[in-house]
Design a protein around this motif. Structure first.
Motif, PDB file in Angstrom:
ATOM      1  N   GLY A 163      17.163  27.991  10.950  1.00 32.32           N
ATOM      2  CA  GLY A 163      18.316  27.173  10.995  1.00 32.32           C
ATOM      3  C   GLY A 163      18.024  25.605  11.050  1.00 32.32           C
ATOM      4  O   GLY A 163      18.346  24.936   9.885  1.00 32.32           O
TER       5      GLY A 163
ATOM      6  N   ASP B 221      23.304  26.179   4.477  1.00 34.20           N
ATOM      7  CA  ASP B 221      22.269  27.408   4.326  1.00 34.20           C
ATOM      8  C   ASP B 221      21.105  26.892   3.151  1.00 34.20           C
ATOM      9  O   ASP B 221      21.415  26.042   2.344  1.00 34.20           O
TER      10      ASP B 221
ATOM     11  N   HIS C 104      24.450  24.256   0.003  1.00 31.48           N
ATOM     12  CA  HIS C 104      23.683  25.411  -0.328  1.00 31.48           C
ATOM     13  C   HIS C 104      22.348  25.304  -0.981  1.00 31.48           C
ATOM     14  O   HIS C 104      22.634  24.239  -2.162  1.00 31.48           O
TER      15      HIS C 104
ATOM     16  N   SER D 105      28.432  26.944  10.814  1.00 29.02           N
ATOM     17  CA  SER D 105      27.499  27.522  10.581  1.00 29.02           C
ATOM     18  C   SER D 105      26.173  27.019   9.983  1.00 29.02           C
ATOM     19  O   SER D 105      26.338  26.445   8.952  1.00 29.02           O
TER      20      SER D 105
ATOM     21  N   ALA E 236      22.401  28.086   8.754  1.00 31.79           N
ATOM     22  CA  ALA E 236      21.911  29.536   8.517  1.00 31.79           C
ATOM     23  C   ALA E 236      20.645  29.373   7.523  1.00 31.79           C
ATOM     24  O   ALA E 236      21.072  29.162   6.355  1.00 31.79           O
ATOM     25  N   GLY E 237      19.388  29.532   7.982  1.00 27.37           N
ATOM     26  CA  GLY E 237      18.320  29.592   7.168  1.00 27.37           C
ATOM     27  C   GLY E 237      17.635  30.736   6.928  1.00 27.37           C
ATOM     28  O   GLY E 237      17.672  31.679   7.875  1.00 27.37           O
ATOM     29  N   ASP E 238      17.159  31.149   5.763  1.00 27.02           N
ATOM     30  CA  ASP E 238      16.469  32.274   5.448  1.00 27.02           C
ATOM     31  C   ASP E 238      14.923  32.165   6.410  1.00 27.02           C
ATOM     32  O   ASP E 238      14.628  33.247   6.722  1.00 27.02           O
TER      33      ASP E 238
ATOM     34  N   ALA F 287      17.935  25.757   6.863  1.00 28.07           N
ATOM     35  CA  ALA F 287      19.161  25.045   6.493  1.00 28.07           C
ATOM     36  C   ALA F 287      19.175  23.509   6.601  1.00 28.07           C
ATOM     37  O   ALA F 287      19.410  22.909   5.667  1.00 28.07           O
TER      38      ALA F 287
END
Length: 199
Positions: free
Chosen positions: A63, A33, A6, A56, A58-60, A37
């Protein structure tokens, strides 16, 4: 990875310089993430082992982002081994595309048996030219095709967009699942396409 990688402000995994001969595997309990990510920057030389996901990513923003299509300096990264989203896997973009492939060359294709999508604050709003799209390809060459047996969806644009910066798109797009876009399902602007669309 079967844990949590993270970053609150940066990228979950950022490959900035050098080369890589192994693969990146995110297992069923893994979560990666960050802003992007996984970001393999335009300054990276060569990634040769592919990316495999059953957890998973997951990118803001995105990805998975390979290269940097919007930079002023050469975008020369070469990537081989493909991106493989296995059953149960999720690759998610926040606003930007779920997967953005730029750089000099990409080979190994994209296979999806899971879900490739985005999380948008409001799909009705206009974002940017690649935002809200599932897979955007802007690399000079792309090989290996795209095979889907899961879900690929663009919540504010096409599900798959192969841009006019691609000189050669090699192999087929094969769909046995769902490809769903807010506008078009698949957009192809590449100069040369050596393949077909089938199921």
């Amino acid at each position: 990875n079967n844990g949590h990688i993270h970053s609150q402000y940066g990228d979950g995994i950022a490959a900035l310089f050098g080369s890589m001969s192994g693969s990146l595997t995110n297992g069923p309990t893994g979560l990666i993430d960050g802003h992007d990510a996984i970001h393999i920057a335009s300054t990276f030389d060569n990634w040769a082992g592919g990316i495999f996901n059953s957890g998973s990513i997951a990118g803001d923003n995105s990805g998975i982002r390979i290269g940097d299509h919007d930079v002023a300096y050469p975008d020369d990264v070469s990537f081989s081994g493909g991106i493989h989203n296995l059953a149960g896997g999720h690759i998610t973009g926040g606003i930007g595309p779920s997967i953005h492939i730029s750089g000099q060359s990409f080979s190994g294709g994209i296979t999806n048996a899971g879900t490739i999508s985005q999380v948008l604050p409001n799909p009705e709003l206009y974002y940017g030219p690649v935002d809200g799209e599932a897979i955007v390809i802007t690399s000079h060459t792309f090989g290996g095709g795209i095979t889907n047996t899961g879900l690929i969806e663009g919540l504010a644009g096409p599900a798959i967009s192969i841009r006019d910066s691609v000189s050669t798109f090699g192999s087929d797009i094969v769909n046995g699942g769902t490809i769903r876009g807010y506008s078009d399902g698949i957009v192809i602007e590449a100069a040369t396409v050596n393949g077909k669309i089938g199921r």
